[in-house]
Design an enzyme around this catalytic site. Structure first.
Site, short mmCIF file in Angstrom:
data_model
loop_
_atom_site.label_atom_id
_atom_site.label_comp_id
_atom_site.label_asym_id
_atom_site.label_seq_id
_atom_site.Cartn_x
_atom_site.Cartn_y
_atom_site.Cartn_z
N GLU A 208 12.86 -9.32 1.46
CA GLU A 208 12.17 -8.30 1.84
C GLU A 208 12.89 -7.07 1.41
OE1 GLU A 208 12.06 -8.29 6.03
OE2 GLU A 208 10.50 -6.77 6.24
N ALA B 4 3.26 -0.96 4.63
CA ALA B 4 2.68 -0.76 6.04
C ALA B 4 2.41 -2.06 6.47
CB ALA B 4 1.47 0.18 6.27
N HIS C 97 12.81 -2.64 1.69
CA HIS C 97 12.05 -1.31 2.19
C HIS C 97 13.06 -0.10 1.63
CE1 HIS C 97 9.32 -3.39 4.82
NE2 HIS C 97 10.53 -4.24 5.16
N LEU C 98 12.56 0.68 1.22
CA LEU C 98 13.12 1.85 0.69
C LEU C 98 13.82 2.42 1.80
CD1 LEU C 98 10.38 3.04 -1.57
CD2 LEU C 98 12.63 2.28 -2.35
N SER C 99 13.26 2.65 2.83
CA SER C 99 13.80 3.32 4.26
C SER C 99 14.30 2.46 4.87
CB SER C 99 12.67 4.34 4.84
OG SER C 99 11.79 3.41 5.23
N PRO D 50 0.68 -1.37 -0.01
CA PRO D 50 0.01 -0.11 0.04
C PRO D 50 0.82 1.37 0.08
CG PRO D 50 -0.07 -0.99 2.20
CD PRO D 50 0.67 -1.98 1.18
N ASN D 51 0.49 2.33 -0.87
CA ASN D 51 0.83 3.85 -0.93
C ASN D 51 1.97 3.65 -1.79
OD1 ASN D 51 -1.08 4.79 0.90
ND2 ASN D 51 -0.14 3.70 2.46
N ARG E 258 7.80 0.10 13.43
CA ARG E 258 8.33 -0.36 12.07
C ARG E 258 9.24 -1.26 12.37
NH1 ARG E 258 5.81 3.35 8.32
NH2 ARG E 258 5.55 5.27 9.56
N HIS F 249 4.46 -4.79 8.90
CA HIS F 249 4.34 -4.55 10.56
C HIS F 249 3.05 -4.93 11.05
CE1 HIS F 249 7.39 -2.06 9.17
NE2 HIS F 249 6.75 -1.10 8.36
N ARG G 221 4.54 10.85 -2.19
CA ARG G 221 4.14 10.68 -0.52
C ARG G 221 5.76 10.85 0.05
NH1 ARG G 221 4.79 4.39 1.15
NH2 ARG G 221 4.00 5.11 3.06
N ASN H 242 7.97 -5.80 -0.78
CA ASN H 242 8.01 -4.67 0.02
C ASN H 242 6.55 -4.45 0.37
OD1 ASN H 242 7.87 -2.35 1.31
ND2 ASN H 242 8.90 -1.06 -0.22
N ARG I 53 13.70 3.86 12.29
CA ARG I 53 12.20 4.68 12.30
C ARG I 53 11.30 4.34 13.63
NH1 ARG I 53 9.50 4.65 6.80
NH2 ARG I 53 8.34 6.49 7.75
N ASP J 61 1.95 -15.67 6.23
CA ASP J 61 1.37 -17.17 6.18
C ASP J 61 1.52 -17.51 4.74
OD1 ASP J 61 1.12 -17.56 8.91
OD2 ASP J 61 -0.79 -17.45 8.79
N TYR K 84 10.71 8.71 0.91
CA TYR K 84 10.74 7.72 0.06
C TYR K 84 11.50 7.94 -1.27
CZ TYR K 84 7.74 5.37 3.64
OH TYR K 84 7.21 5.06 4.83
C1 DQA Z 1 8.39 0.83 3.70
C2 DQA Z 1 8.42 1.18 5.27
C3 DQA Z 1 7.19 1.02 5.91
O1 DQA Z 1 7.12 1.01 7.28
C4 DQA Z 1 6.03 1.74 5.34
O2 DQA Z 1 4.61 1.70 6.07
C5 DQA Z 1 5.99 1.92 3.91
C6 DQA Z 1 7.29 1.81 3.10
C7 DQA Z 1 9.52 1.20 2.92
O3 DQA Z 1 9.72 0.99 1.78
O4 DQA Z 1 10.57 1.91 3.54
O5 DQA Z 1 4.91 1.94 3.40
O6 DQA Z 1 7.99 -0.51 3.31
#
Ligand code: DQA
Length: 144
Positions: A97, A76, A99-101, A9-10, A110, A79, A17, A73, A106, A86, A22
């Site tokens: 896995e 949200a 994550h950009l950040s 998501p997002n 997270r 977490h 955003r 990725n 953080r 599963d 990001y």
């Molecule tokens: C994220 C980190 C997550 O905590 C956050 O909710 C995201 C992006 C990242 O790519 O850094 O939406 O997965």
């Protein structure tokens, strides 16, 4: 080799955003980046993005029997989602896995990753490059 890249998501809002966290590049730019990495490595890739947990579970299940590696990725849902954890365990496809950040630097909420418990590796804090590292890891280990 066939790799499925899943973004949660997002992440379709990349570039808009929180660019300080990001980055300023769009989701379309991320897909282009991933396709370029995969073309160089002769990897067949599909990029999938959804804002809906159940759709992500469905897409992971649909990968069973036809996909050699998953880069995920979960955004949200990282977490919160035992369902995505599963699903990854159910299909037993090697997963990494991303994550950009750098989520470890953080907010405390997270720091937990359910999906990560079913992944062989995590790359966090490398921006787009994390996807490249994940694809290289999977192709080095499972490429054919
Ligand atoms: C994220 C980190 C997550 O905590 C956050 O909710 C995201 C992006 C990242 O790519 O850094 O939406 O997965």
């Amino acid at each position: 080799m066939k790799i499925l890249v899943i973004n949660g998501p997002n992440l379709n809002m990349l570039g808009i955003r929180e660019p300080g966290i990001y980055g300023e590049k769009s989701y379309a730019a991320l897909v282009q980046f991933i396709e370029d990495v995969c073309e160089k490595r002769h990897v067949d890739v599909e990029c999938y993005q959804s804002n809906h947990e159940g759709n992500i579970v469905d897409r992971i299940q649909a990968a069973y029997g036809n996909t050699d590696g998953i880069v995920i990725n979960p955004a949200a849902y990282t977490h919160t989602s035992v369902a995505i954890l599963d699903a990854l365990k159910a299909v037993s496809i090697p997963a990494v896995e991303v994550h950009l950040s750098d989520v470890s630097q953080r907010e405390a909420f997270r720091h937990v990753s359910y999906a990560g418990m079913a992944c062989e590796k995590t790359y966090a804090g490398y921006g787009f490059d994390g996807y490249r590292l994940a694809i290289e890891y999977l192709t080095d280990k499972y490429g054919k």
